[in-house]
Design an enzyme around this catalytic site. Structure first.
Site, PDB file in Angstrom:
ATOM      1  N   CYS A 114       0.822  -1.218   0.000  1.00 60.32           N
ATOM      2  CA  CYS A 114       0.000   0.000   0.000  1.00 60.32           C
ATOM      3  C   CYS A 114       0.855   1.267   0.000  1.00 60.32           C
ATOM      4  CB  CYS A 114      -0.926   0.019   1.206  1.00 60.32           C
ATOM      5  SG  CYS A 114      -1.958  -1.427   1.323  1.00 60.32           S
ATOM      6  N   HIS A 254      -2.859   7.072   4.443  1.00 62.95           N
ATOM      7  CA  HIS A 254      -3.361   5.862   3.778  1.00 62.95           C
ATOM      8  C   HIS A 254      -4.684   5.477   4.442  1.00 62.95           C
ATOM      9  CE1 HIS A 254      -3.865   1.944   2.211  1.00 62.95           C
ATOM     10  NE2 HIS A 254      -3.311   1.283   3.212  1.00 62.95           N
ATOM     11  N   ASN A 284     -10.245   0.278   1.753  1.00 62.60           N
ATOM     12  CA  ASN A 284      -8.792   0.351   1.563  1.00 62.60           C
ATOM     13  C   ASN A 284      -8.468  -0.022   0.114  1.00 62.60           C
ATOM     14  OD1 ASN A 284      -6.049  -0.056   1.490  1.00 62.60           O
ATOM     15  ND2 ASN A 284      -5.953  -1.314   3.336  1.00 62.60           N
TER      16      ASN A 284
HETATM   17  O1  UT7 Z   1      -3.154  -1.454   3.915  1.00 65.07           O
HETATM   18  C1  UT7 Z   1      -2.771  -2.199   5.021  1.00 65.07           C
HETATM   19  C2  UT7 Z   1      -3.791  -3.231   5.213  1.00 65.07           C
HETATM   20  N1  UT7 Z   1      -4.173  -3.682   6.476  1.00 65.07           N
HETATM   21  C3  UT7 Z   1      -4.515  -2.967   7.564  1.00 65.07           C
HETATM   22  O2  UT7 Z   1      -4.344  -1.801   7.702  1.00 65.07           O
HETATM   23  C4  UT7 Z   1      -5.171  -3.750   8.639  1.00 65.07           C
HETATM   24  C5  UT7 Z   1      -4.853  -3.274  10.022  1.00 65.07           C
HETATM   25  N2  UT7 Z   1      -5.709  -3.957  10.969  1.00 65.07           N
HETATM   26  C6  UT7 Z   1      -6.994  -3.608  11.158  1.00 65.07           C
HETATM   27  O3  UT7 Z   1      -7.477  -2.672  10.564  1.00 65.07           O
HETATM   28  C7  UT7 Z   1      -7.800  -4.378  12.185  1.00 65.07           C
HETATM   29  O4  UT7 Z   1      -6.930  -5.237  12.893  1.00 65.07           O
HETATM   30  C8  UT7 Z   1      -8.954  -5.201  11.559  1.00 65.07           C
HETATM   31  C9  UT7 Z   1     -10.030  -4.269  11.017  1.00 65.07           C
HETATM   32  C10 UT7 Z   1      -8.447  -6.089  10.441  1.00 65.07           C
HETATM   33  C11 UT7 Z   1      -9.596  -6.079  12.612  1.00 65.07           C
HETATM   34  O5  UT7 Z   1     -10.065  -5.275  13.696  1.00 65.07           O
HETATM   35  P1  UT7 Z   1      -9.728  -5.664  15.200  1.00 65.07           P
HETATM   36  O6  UT7 Z   1     -10.401  -4.699  16.064  1.00 65.07           O
HETATM   37  O7  UT7 Z   1      -8.229  -5.792  15.294  1.00 65.07           O
HETATM   38  O8  UT7 Z   1     -10.434  -7.051  15.325  1.00 65.07           O
HETATM   39  P2  UT7 Z   1      -9.806  -8.448  15.731  1.00 65.07           P
HETATM   40  O9  UT7 Z   1      -8.992  -9.019  14.635  1.00 65.07           O
HETATM   41  O10 UT7 Z   1      -9.165  -8.298  17.074  1.00 65.07           O
HETATM   42  O11 UT7 Z   1     -11.114  -9.328  15.879  1.00 65.07           O
HETATM   43  C12 UT7 Z   1     -12.080  -9.056  16.885  1.00 65.07           C
HETATM   44  C13 UT7 Z   1     -13.256  -9.991  16.715  1.00 65.07           C
HETATM   45  C14 UT7 Z   1     -12.851 -11.442  16.496  1.00 65.07           C
HETATM   46  O12 UT7 Z   1     -13.776 -12.250  17.149  1.00 65.07           O
HETATM   47  P3  UT7 Z   1     -13.403 -12.931  18.543  1.00 65.07           P
HETATM   48  O13 UT7 Z   1     -12.213 -13.776  18.286  1.00 65.07           O
HETATM   49  O14 UT7 Z   1     -13.139 -11.799  19.475  1.00 65.07           O
HETATM   50  O15 UT7 Z   1     -14.643 -13.705  18.876  1.00 65.07           O
HETATM   51  C15 UT7 Z   1     -12.984 -11.616  15.010  1.00 65.07           C
HETATM   52  O16 UT7 Z   1     -13.249 -12.947  14.639  1.00 65.07           O
HETATM   53  O17 UT7 Z   1     -13.987  -9.594  15.549  1.00 65.07           O
HETATM   54  C16 UT7 Z   1     -14.165 -10.737  14.724  1.00 65.07           C
HETATM   55  N3  UT7 Z   1     -14.218 -10.294  13.344  1.00 65.07           N
HETATM   56  C17 UT7 Z   1     -15.363  -9.917  12.750  1.00 65.07           C
HETATM   57  N4  UT7 Z   1     -16.629  -9.862  13.188  1.00 65.07           N
HETATM   58  C18 UT7 Z   1     -17.562  -9.421  12.334  1.00 65.07           C
HETATM   59  C19 UT7 Z   1     -13.206 -10.159  12.450  1.00 65.07           C
HETATM   60  N5  UT7 Z   1     -13.668  -9.693  11.287  1.00 65.07           N
HETATM   61  C20 UT7 Z   1     -15.006  -9.537  11.427  1.00 65.07           C
HETATM   62  C21 UT7 Z   1     -16.033  -9.098  10.585  1.00 65.07           C
HETATM   63  N6  UT7 Z   1     -17.271  -9.048  11.081  1.00 65.07           N
HETATM   64  N7  UT7 Z   1     -15.793  -8.706   9.321  1.00 65.07           N
END
Ligand code: UT7
Length: 400
Positions: A114, A254, A284
């Site tokens: 990115c 970004h 994104n």
């Molecule tokens: O260009 C660079 C590209 N990447 C990035 O910039 C990504 C950087 N990271 C992020 O933006 C965040 O880490 C995410 C948006 C990807 C995830 O957010 P988070 O607050 O870090 O969530 P998490 O991974 O800690 O997941 C929390 C919960 C999990 O459930 P449990 O294990 O707590 O029961 C996930 O399974 O949210 C769940 N989850 C979802 N729930 C509903 C993950 N994705 C989803 C979803 N819908 N789409």
């Protein structure tokens, strides 16, 4: 004499098709509430039939060239930043070059996740500052929707397709790129990756069955990395430029996650009205996100001549990049540099290159026309050559 860079043209393209959070609710176990709260995204654009990274890049570039008021043939270099090229080989940059009608102009693709556009912008500036080139087209284009596993809710809700492009020209007026920082930490190369399809794991049945051709991401690790580098790199480039955050009119980060943007803005002491945000509408778009945000900021009148702007990005690699860009008046003085200040051999070389490129383009156009005209003739002669005499049928023997 010192040479400066000036952005004289800008353009963007996003596909028509919108994919909303509500559409995604029907595809995976997610909700509009979760996506908005955790990312700030409401919808993203997805390519339609016939659209690819190449076509989006060409559309954005045409617009940027139009704004700059220059012909494709006047370019000295094309840099296409992307992690989702149309083909692994050749580079999508030469396809874009041909479509623009800039045959002869050097073109290459740049891969830095990115952060690709940021790397491209800095590279363009180096060519300009060194005196090698006067006009560079920098593109950030991405079709991430083709690299996403649409059954994986942890990634598929995040990304969208699009393209942005800028024309960077040489200038005598101080300004343009005032400071920059490019960085990479390859130790975490696997935090955001596509596991198969390359040399390490060539395409095979396992790749298809396990969808190893799609993005795998350690979201939390990337999140931690992003919040740190966005803040630190922005702070360093502002200091390097001899400025303070108060001197920055707009921060263009970004667009990966609204929470990352808000965190960085808060740490830097930027109120959100001095931060460009459009993640809600596009998600994104990877390396296209900063040029798209830049174009929208310009179109909304949020950048004025004399403003200092910080652009900052991060991405797969893991990589990051930040610049302070001083926005000069739109009027370009490149012609003045060419006519008055260039030494005679360089002026001659530039004119020769232009004539050679025009001749090349004319030759290509002519040969294309000739080929089209000859197709019917060729098909006819080919058929004649291939004409095999009909096998003679056995004589009919009448039954008695
Ligand atoms: O260009 C660079 C590209 N990447 C990035 O910039 C990504 C950087 N990271 C992020 O933006 C965040 O880490 C995410 C948006 C990807 C995830 O957010 P988070 O607050 O870090 O969530 P998490 O991974 O800690 O997941 C929390 C919960 C999990 O459930 P449990 O294990 O707590 O029961 C996930 O399974 O949210 C769940 N989850 C979802 N729930 C509903 C993950 N994705 C989803 C979803 N819908 N789409």
């Amino acid at each position: 004499m010192q040479r400066y860079s000036r952005i004289t043209g800008w353009g963007m393209y996003v596909p028509e098709r919108r994919l909303t959070n509500f559409d995604l609710e029907k595809m995976v176990d997610t909700s509009d509430k979760w996506i908005v709260e955790r990312t700030g995204i409401r919808e993203r654009r997805i390519i339609g039939p016939g659209e690819t990274t190449r076509t989006m890049a060409v559309a954005a570039s045409r617009r940027a060239l139009e704004v700059a008021g220059i012909e494709p043939i006047d370019l000295d270099l094309i840099i296409a930043a992307t992690s989702s090229p149309d083909h692994l080989l050749p580079t999508v940059a030469t396809q874009i070059q041909a479509d623009l009608g800039a045959v002869g102009v050097p073109a290459f693709a740049l891969v830095a996740g990115c952060t690709g556009f940021m790397y491209g912008l800095v590279v363009a500036h180096q060519f300009i500052a060194s005196g090698a080139y006067d006009r560079v087209l920098v593109i950030g284009a991405e079709t991430i929707s083709k690299a996403v596993n649409w059954e994986d809710r942890t990634t598929c809700v995040l990304f969208g397709d699009g393209a942005g492009a800028v024309v960077v020209e040489a200038s005598q007026t101080p300004g343009g790129l005032m400071s920059f920082e490019l960085g990479a930490d390859g130790r975490d190369w696997d935090a955001l990756m596509i596991p198969a399809g390359g040399v390490a794991h060539p395409p095979d049945m396992e790749m298809i069955e396990k969808k190893l051709y799609t993005i795998r991401m350690n979201g939390r690790a990337v999140f931690r990395f992003a919040t740190r580098v966005m803040t630190e790199a922005s702070r360093r480039v502002i200091t390097q430029a001899g400025l303070t955050p108060d001197d920055i009119a707009l921060l263009i980060p970004h667009q990966a996650n609204l929470r990352i943007i808000e965190y960085a803005a808060k740490k830097l002491g930027f109120p959100m009205d001095r931060v460009m945000v459009n993640i809600d509408r596009y998600g994104n778009t990877s390396t296209a996100s900063i040029p798209i945000a830049l174009v929208e900021a310009l179109e909304q009148g949020r950048i004025k001549p004399g403003d200092n702007v910080v652009m900052v990005g991060f991405g797969a690699g893991l990589t990051w990049g930040a610049v302070v860009w001083h926005w000069q008046p739109v009027e370009t003085d490149t012609a003045a540099i060419l006519v008055e200040d260039w030494p005679i051999p360089q002026r001659l070389q530039s004119s020769l290159r232009r004539v050679r490129t025009q001749a090349w383009n004319a030759r290509v156009a002519l040969s294309e026309k000739a080929t089209l005209a000859l197709i019917p003739l060729y098909t006819w002669t080919h058929r004649l050559k291939k004409k095999v005499p009909r096998p003679s049928l056995p004589p009919i023997v009448k039954k008695k």
